[in-house]
Motif scaffolding. Structure first.
Motif, PDB file in Angstrom:
ATOM      1  N   UNK A  75       0.887  -1.155   0.000  1.00 14.99           N
ATOM      2  CA  UNK A  75       0.000   0.000   0.000  1.00 14.99           C
ATOM      3  C   UNK A  75       0.928   1.209   0.000  1.00 14.99           C
ATOM      4  N   UNK A  76       1.237   1.711  -1.178  1.00 13.42           N
ATOM      5  CA  UNK A  76       2.347   2.651  -1.316  1.00 13.42           C
ATOM      6  C   UNK A  76       2.063   4.008  -0.686  1.00 13.42           C
ATOM      7  N   UNK A  77       0.837   4.448  -0.743  1.00 16.03           N
ATOM      8  CA  UNK A  77       0.520   5.739  -0.120  1.00 16.03           C
ATOM      9  C   UNK A  77       0.630   5.639   1.401  1.00 16.03           C
ATOM     10  N   UNK A  78       0.161   4.532   1.971  1.00 20.97           N
ATOM     11  CA  UNK A  78       0.296   4.351   3.409  1.00 20.97           C
ATOM     12  C   UNK A  78       1.759   4.183   3.790  1.00 20.97           C
ATOM     13  N   UNK A  79       2.498   3.438   2.968  1.00 20.14           N
ATOM     14  CA  UNK A  79       3.922   3.249   3.248  1.00 20.14           C
ATOM     15  C   UNK A  79       4.648   4.585   3.254  1.00 20.14           C
ATOM     16  N   UNK A  80       4.300   5.463   2.313  1.00 18.45           N
ATOM     17  CA  UNK A  80       4.943   6.772   2.265  1.00 18.45           C
ATOM     18  C   UNK A  80       4.666   7.557   3.542  1.00 18.45           C
ATOM     19  N   UNK A  81       3.427   7.529   4.009  1.00 17.96           N
ATOM     20  CA  UNK A  81       3.106   8.239   5.249  1.00 17.96           C
ATOM     21  C   UNK A  81       3.833   7.621   6.436  1.00 17.96           C
ATOM     22  N   UNK A  82       3.911   6.294   6.453  1.00 20.31           N
ATOM     23  CA  UNK A  82       4.581   5.618   7.561  1.00 20.31           C
ATOM     24  C   UNK A  82       6.099   5.812   7.505  1.00 20.31           C
ATOM     25  N   UNK A  83       6.614   6.121   6.344  1.00 17.73           N
ATOM     26  CA  UNK A  83       8.028   6.468   6.196  1.00 17.73           C
ATOM     27  C   UNK A  83       8.287   7.888   6.699  1.00 17.73           C
ATOM     28  N   UNK A  84       7.384   8.804   6.362  1.00 19.95           N
ATOM     29  CA  UNK A  84       7.623  10.221   6.647  1.00 19.95           C
ATOM     30  C   UNK A  84       7.457  10.573   8.119  1.00 19.95           C
ATOM     31  N   UNK A  85       6.472  10.013   8.789  1.00 22.61           N
ATOM     32  CA  UNK A  85       6.226  10.399  10.183  1.00 22.61           C
ATOM     33  C   UNK A  85       7.460  10.145  11.051  1.00 22.61           C
ATOM     34  N   UNK A  86       8.049   8.942  11.050  1.00 21.14           N
ATOM     35  CA  UNK A  86       9.269   8.752  11.851  1.00 21.14           C
ATOM     36  C   UNK A  86      10.439   9.607  11.370  1.00 21.14           C
ATOM     37  N   UNK A  87      10.494   9.872  10.068  1.00 22.00           N
ATOM     38  CA  UNK A  87      11.565  10.722   9.552  1.00 22.00           C
ATOM     39  C   UNK A  87      11.456  12.123  10.148  1.00 22.00           C
ATOM     40  N   UNK A  88      10.260  12.674  10.186  1.00 19.22           N
ATOM     41  CA  UNK A  88      10.074  14.011  10.749  1.00 19.22           C
ATOM     42  C   UNK A  88      10.451  14.035  12.231  1.00 19.22           C
ATOM     43  N   UNK A  89      10.025  13.013  12.956  1.00 21.49           N
ATOM     44  CA  UNK A  89      10.357  12.943  14.381  1.00 21.49           C
ATOM     45  C   UNK A  89      11.867  12.795  14.563  1.00 21.49           C
ATOM     46  N   UNK A  90      12.481  11.968  13.748  1.00 23.64           N
ATOM     47  CA  UNK A  90      13.936  11.796  13.805  1.00 23.64           C
ATOM     48  C   UNK A  90      14.654  13.113  13.523  1.00 23.64           C
ATOM     49  N   UNK A  91      14.157  13.850  12.536  1.00 24.16           N
ATOM     50  CA  UNK A  91      14.793  15.121  12.179  1.00 24.16           C
ATOM     51  C   UNK A  91      14.649  16.128  13.323  1.00 24.16           C
ATOM     52  N   UNK A  92      13.499  16.110  13.992  1.00 27.53           N
ATOM     53  CA  UNK A  92      13.327  16.973  15.161  1.00 27.53           C
ATOM     54  C   UNK A  92      14.361  16.637  16.226  1.00 27.53           C
ATOM     55  N   UNK A  93      14.621  15.351  16.429  1.00 26.31           N
ATOM     56  CA  UNK A  93      15.621  14.935  17.407  1.00 26.31           C
ATOM     57  C   UNK A  93      17.022  15.353  16.983  1.00 26.31           C
ATOM     58  N   UNK A  94      17.320  15.274  15.681  1.00 26.34           N
ATOM     59  CA  UNK A  94      18.631  15.680  15.178  1.00 26.34           C
ATOM     60  C   UNK A  94      18.852  17.171  15.410  1.00 26.34           C
ATOM     61  N   UNK A  95      17.842  17.977  15.116  1.00 27.14           N
ATOM     62  CA  UNK A  95      17.956  19.417  15.321  1.00 27.14           C
ATOM     63  C   UNK A  95      18.138  19.723  16.804  1.00 27.14           C
ATOM     64  N   UNK A  96      17.383  19.048  17.647  1.00 24.09           N
ATOM     65  CA  UNK A  96      17.497  19.264  19.088  1.00 24.09           C
ATOM     66  C   UNK A  96      18.884  18.887  19.590  1.00 24.09           C
ATOM     67  N   UNK A  97      19.388  17.750  19.132  1.00 22.38           N
ATOM     68  CA  UNK A  97      20.711  17.296  19.560  1.00 22.38           C
ATOM     69  C   UNK A  97      21.799  18.235  19.067  1.00 22.38           C
TER      70      UNK A  97
END
Length: 499
Positions: A300-322
């Motif tokens: 389900x490629x559209x769902x996979x894309x969303x499930x890819x992006x959400x953790x990426x955004x959270x990870x990026x927030x952690x990178x900026x914070x660190x």
């Protein structure tokens, strides 16, 4: 040795010449440095030079299967103790890791000579390499175009002949996308095959892995032999197989059943030359005795894309914070796009993040069911040839709106803005095929089998079940023998800046 002779060998061949005494490591290093100085003003592939250290190392006693081979590290996830690692960000210009990453130490133990570090987008968060900290990196096949990302600097360096192999990593396609855009071979190992220690147990929730970009299949096999196997800091053990991947290349592989899916729900109209390349690859596979069937995408490629992006955004927030805590930078030291995505990540509810990660297992079950019927999934690597530099720049009006939203701390609203979602999905629509291997932890590869009518490289992508690295490499070697690509190189790059 002349440069044309140097470029005529892969890393394995150069190592054999050093071992036989036909050439010295010092000679190879000088050729590589000269080539880098010649083409980097155009390509902007290197962000750090280690000429003096490379010369000292090359003059010393080296041992290992790649002794004397010039090499470049990616400026992300590939730390050398005491050496600046910027991760493509202005906030990292003074970052000096205290330890050397395990995989880097394994490369050094194999005898490579590190010449420097290669460009990446900020925190590796884009499929193009155009960081404000270092400027855009350009593609040797056409300097008006991107080499891709996030391993764009490494891809440009290998494709232009600076080094025969360079360090890379892949959290959403960052080995395979640059490989496709630059006419290289790129293998993404499966989850936990290559260690992430000692600084991490796994990278990006297990979806990101370290690897290399090469011009030959045997080089990728040799470097996987060097890298593979857990270290003491791994969260769980991966025991390297007793047989090497290089040895496996010497044996014929089984005939495979391959499912081919040309289109994606994220991009139902790939470039015609990409589709033509896939057709040629399918015909070649059939000629070689493999069974190839057209299939629908198992995901389900559209769902996979969303499930890819959400953790990426959270990870990026952690990178900026660190990074903020480590360097105490002002917000202007991060790129606007980074800040926008990080703010979305910061505003993401914990339950939504957890749900996205939990759904990764749904995608695992989908590909596992597919692999009960087929040995490999074949798709294009990218939806088109390398885009022009700046193709994914945020428009001015959207940048003004984003700055206002950031100033007002409107993270939840940013996440719902159509402009942000459109920009992100536009970026993913150019590379809709690669993220599935990351979410599911499967090995995958891009093979440089074709090119557009204008002569730009096009990659064909294969995804295997867990433990399928050998299967991929053996097939790649068969394709390489049937349709050689090693001598297909870009016209020489002029040593003058573009822009």
């Amino acid at each position: 040795m002349r440069f044309d002779e140097y470029r005529a060998h892969d890393a394995t061949g150069l190592a054999l010449l050093v071992a036989s005494g036909d050439v010295t490591a010092a000679e190879l290093v000088e050729i590589a440095i000269t080539r880098a100085r010649e083409v980097d003003p155009t390509l902007n592939a290197l962000v750090q030079w280690q000429d003096d250290a490379a010369r000292v190392r090359a003059a010393g006693a080296l041992s290992g299967p790649m002794a004397g081979v010039p090499f470049l590290l990616k400026d992300l996830f590939q730390a050398q103790a005491g050496i600046v690692e910027t991760s493509g960000s202005r906030s990292g210009v003074s970052s000096r890791p205290r330890v050397t990453d395990t995989v880097v130490q394994r490369w050094l133990d194999a005898g490579v000579v590190v010449l420097g570090r290669t460009a990446v987008p900020e925190f590796g968060a884009k499929g193009v390499t155009e960081p404000q900290a270092h400027g855009a990196t350009r593609n040797p096949w056409d300097p008006a175009r991107t080499p891709g990302g996030s391993s764009g600097g490494s891809a440009a360096a290998v494709a232009s002949g600076i080094v025969p192999v360079a360090g890379a990593s892949d959290g959403g396609g960052s080995i395979r996308i640059p490989a496709a855009y630059c006419g290289l071979f790129g293998l993404k190992p499966g989850r936990a095959v290559v260690p992430a220690g000692p600084r991490a147990g796994e990278m990006l929730f297990g979806s990101a892995v370290t690897g290399v970009l090469t011009r030959s299949v045997r080089d990728s096999a040799a470097f996987l032999d060097i890298m593979r196997g857990s270290d003491d800091d791994a969260p769980f053990e991966f025991a390297a197989p007793s047989t090497s991947h290089v040895e496996a290349l010497g044996r014929p592989g089984p005939r495979l059943r391959i499912g081919v899916a040309a289109r994606s729900a994220l991009n139902n109209a790939p470039h015609p030359d990409v589709l033509a390349a896939l057709d040629r690859a399918r015909d070649l596979l059939v000629e070689l005795g493999h069974t190839v069937e057209e299939v629908a995408s198992p995901f389900d490629e559209e769902q996979l894309a969303r499930d890819f992006l959400v953790p990426w955004f959270v990870h990026l927030a952690a990178e900026v914070s660190s990074a903020s805590a480590a360097a105490r930078p002002t917000t202007t030291e991060f790129e606007l796009d980074t800040l926008v995505l990080a703010e979305i990540g910061r505003a993401t509810r914990a339950v939504d993040h957890d749900a996205a990660l939990a759904r990764w297992q749904d995608h695992v079950r989908a590909i596992a069911a597919f692999h009960r019927r087929f040995d490999l999934l074949m798709t294009p690597t990218t939806a088109g040839p390398a885009p022009l530099i700046g193709a994914f720049d945020t428009p001015f009006v959207e940048r003004v709106g984003a700055r206002l939203a950031l100033a007002l701390r409107l993270g939840p609203i940013l996440g719902r803005l159509g402009a942000v979602q459109d920009a992100v999905m536009r970026s993913l629509s150019a590379v809709p095929y690669t993220q599935s291997a990351n979410l599911t932890g499967r090995p995958a590869m891009s093979v440089p089998l074709s090119e557009t009518v204008d002569g730009l490289p096009v990659g064909v992508h294969f995804l295997a079940p867990p433990g399928g690295e050998t299967r991929l490499l053996v097939l790649a070697a068969e394709l390489e023998s049937a349709r050689p690509w090693f001598d297909r190189i870009p016209a020489d790059v002029l040593s003058e800046r573009v822009g």
